[in-house]
Design an enzyme around this catalytic site. Structure first.
Site, PDB file in Angstrom:
ATOM      1  N   GLY A 118       0.809  -1.204   0.000  1.00 58.08           N
ATOM      2  CA  GLY A 118       0.000   0.000   0.000  1.00 58.08           C
ATOM      3  C   GLY A 118       0.844   1.257   0.000  1.00 58.08           C
ATOM      4  O   GLY A 118       0.323   2.363   0.081  1.00 58.08           O
ATOM      5  N   HIS A 119       2.170   1.097  -0.087  1.00 54.03           N
ATOM      6  CA  HIS A 119       3.070   2.237  -0.208  1.00 54.03           C
ATOM      7  C   HIS A 119       3.408   2.411  -1.682  1.00 54.03           C
ATOM      8  O   HIS A 119       3.109   1.546  -2.499  1.00 54.03           O
ATOM      9  CB  HIS A 119       4.335   2.011   0.612  1.00 54.03           C
ATOM     10  CG  HIS A 119       4.066   1.594   2.024  1.00 54.03           C
ATOM     11  ND1 HIS A 119       5.010   0.955   2.796  1.00 54.03           N
ATOM     12  CD2 HIS A 119       2.961   1.703   2.800  1.00 54.03           C
ATOM     13  CE1 HIS A 119       4.512   0.700   3.989  1.00 54.03           C
ATOM     14  NE2 HIS A 119       3.266   1.136   4.017  1.00 54.03           N
ATOM     15  N   SER A 120       4.048   3.505  -2.021  1.00 54.83           N
ATOM     16  CA  SER A 120       4.323   3.784  -3.425  1.00 54.83           C
ATOM     17  C   SER A 120       5.331   2.787  -3.995  1.00 54.83           C
ATOM     18  O   SER A 120       6.458   2.683  -3.488  1.00 54.83           O
ATOM     19  CB  SER A 120       4.886   5.204  -3.576  1.00 54.83           C
ATOM     20  OG  SER A 120       3.941   6.163  -3.198  1.00 54.83           O
TER      21      SER A 120
END
Length: 361
Positions: A118-120
């Site tokens: 869910g992080h870049s």
């Protein structure tokens, strides 16, 4: 600013807190099995859990509770936090400000990295044996300091027209690209205590919701064809993730099942700063922080005035990257809310353009 930057300057933070690595209690963990002593190692700190879900106990307002090293993430705790709203009328003009690249047009080897957290996801420049791209002459940095390009990543939001972390005169863009550089005196980004983040706003080609900001009305918005290709090729082929469900009520520690996440990577590609830079290199500059935990105040930000654009296919490929638990990146976005930072903003232009994009199309 990117999952891969979570390790930056943790050793420095531990020194400032006057504790050893083994003395830090572990408040959260993702990916690594904890030592039997239940004490953190640097690796455990790196993988401590955080999310962009504003309703989660691991969300931006609670990052400082997840790990003691992340104390600067607490609201009003730091003095130079990022991201910010760039108020163009408040920026002071200094036309001597500049930056220089060692080889801006040459594409170097990189890998696509995405762990479904869910992080870049990011394009990570390969190791020390590979040709490096250096950035120098950066405002507010020591003379003769060179910074090494480490990665390129792109932030996106829940709403189509509000995906950037920074804003310009209270206006957001659909996406925001970061090129992250670390001080070359250090062997890697994870050990460096001085970074430069170069930020470029991204529009959607042909979209009727393009931002209308006076400060950018004179920009010739360049279609970033190679970046568009990388986004369509790699983001559009990301695997689905089903190995991790975050339904725990435990806001301080997650250890339901010690499973190393499936980390997608190893897809080789070529990338250059020229793939992200706009046609006009006019910029704003300010002293700030990481936009992800631990919010370390070690970043000199260069915010390019003019945006670039990519296709709607590339944009949707980014938003629809699968993440843990069956959702997609657009569910919570990857943007930290605007922060308080009273330090001055500078710009290197008045009305005229500074330098044009130097690389052939």
């Amino acid at each position: 600013m990117l999952r891969g930057m979570c390790t930056v300057a943790f050793s420095l933070a531990l020194v400032l807190l006057n504790v050893s690595v083994k003395e830090v209690c572990c408040f959260g963990s993702q990916g690594n099995c904890l030592p039997t002593s239940n004490k953190c190692t640097v690796s455990d700190i790196k993988d401590a859990r955080f999310t962009y879900d504003e309703d989660s106990c691991h969300g931006p307002e609670n990052w400082y509770k997840v790990h003691s090293c992340w104390y600067l993430c607490e609201e009003d705790r730091g003095s130079r936090q990022s991201p910010i709203d760039i108020e163009t009328e408040e920026a002071t003009t200094d036309k001597s400000l500049t930056f220089s690249f060692s080889d801006v047009c040459t594409r170097v080897d990189a890998e696509y990295r995405n762990c479904g957290s869910g992080h870049s996801p990011h394009f990570e420049v390969k190791g020390s044996n590979n040709k490096k791209i250096y950035l120098s002459d950066v405002p507010n940095t020591p003379p003769n300091t060179k910074y090494v390009l480490d990665n390129v990543h792109i932030h996106v939001g829940q709403e189509e027209d509000e995906g950037s972390e920074h804003s310009i005169d209270d206006t957001f863009w659909p996406m925001e690209a970061h090129m992250v550089f670390y001080d070359s005196k250090f062997p890697s980004l994870g050990l460096a205590n001085s970074l430069v983040a170069m930020m470029v706003m991204i529009e959607i080609d042909g979209s009727p919701v393009a931002p209308d900001v006076e400060a950018t009305q004179d920009c010739d918005v360049r279609f970033a064809s190679h970046l568009d290709f990388l986004m369509r090729t790699h983001f559009g082929n990301s695997d689905e993730y089903s190995f991790f469900e975050d339904d725990s009520d435990d806001c301080t520690f997650y250890d339901e099942e010690c499973v190393k996440p499936k980390c997608e990577g190893g897809e080789h590609l070529k990338i250059s700063p020229s793939d992200v830079l706009p046609s006009d290199w006019s910029f704003y500059s300010y002293r700030g922080s990481l936009t992800s935990p631990g919010c370390n105040e070690i970043v000199e930000w260069i915010a390019l005035k003019c945006p670039i654009k990519v296709s709607s296919v590339a944009f949707n490929a980014l938003r629809n990257i699968p993440v843990n638990g069956g959702s997609t990146l657009q569910t919570h976005g990857t943007r930290r809310p605007i922060q308080s930072n009273e330090l001055p903003i500078q710009k290197n232009f008045d009305k005229e353009k500074t330098r044009q994009h130097p690389c052939p199309k």
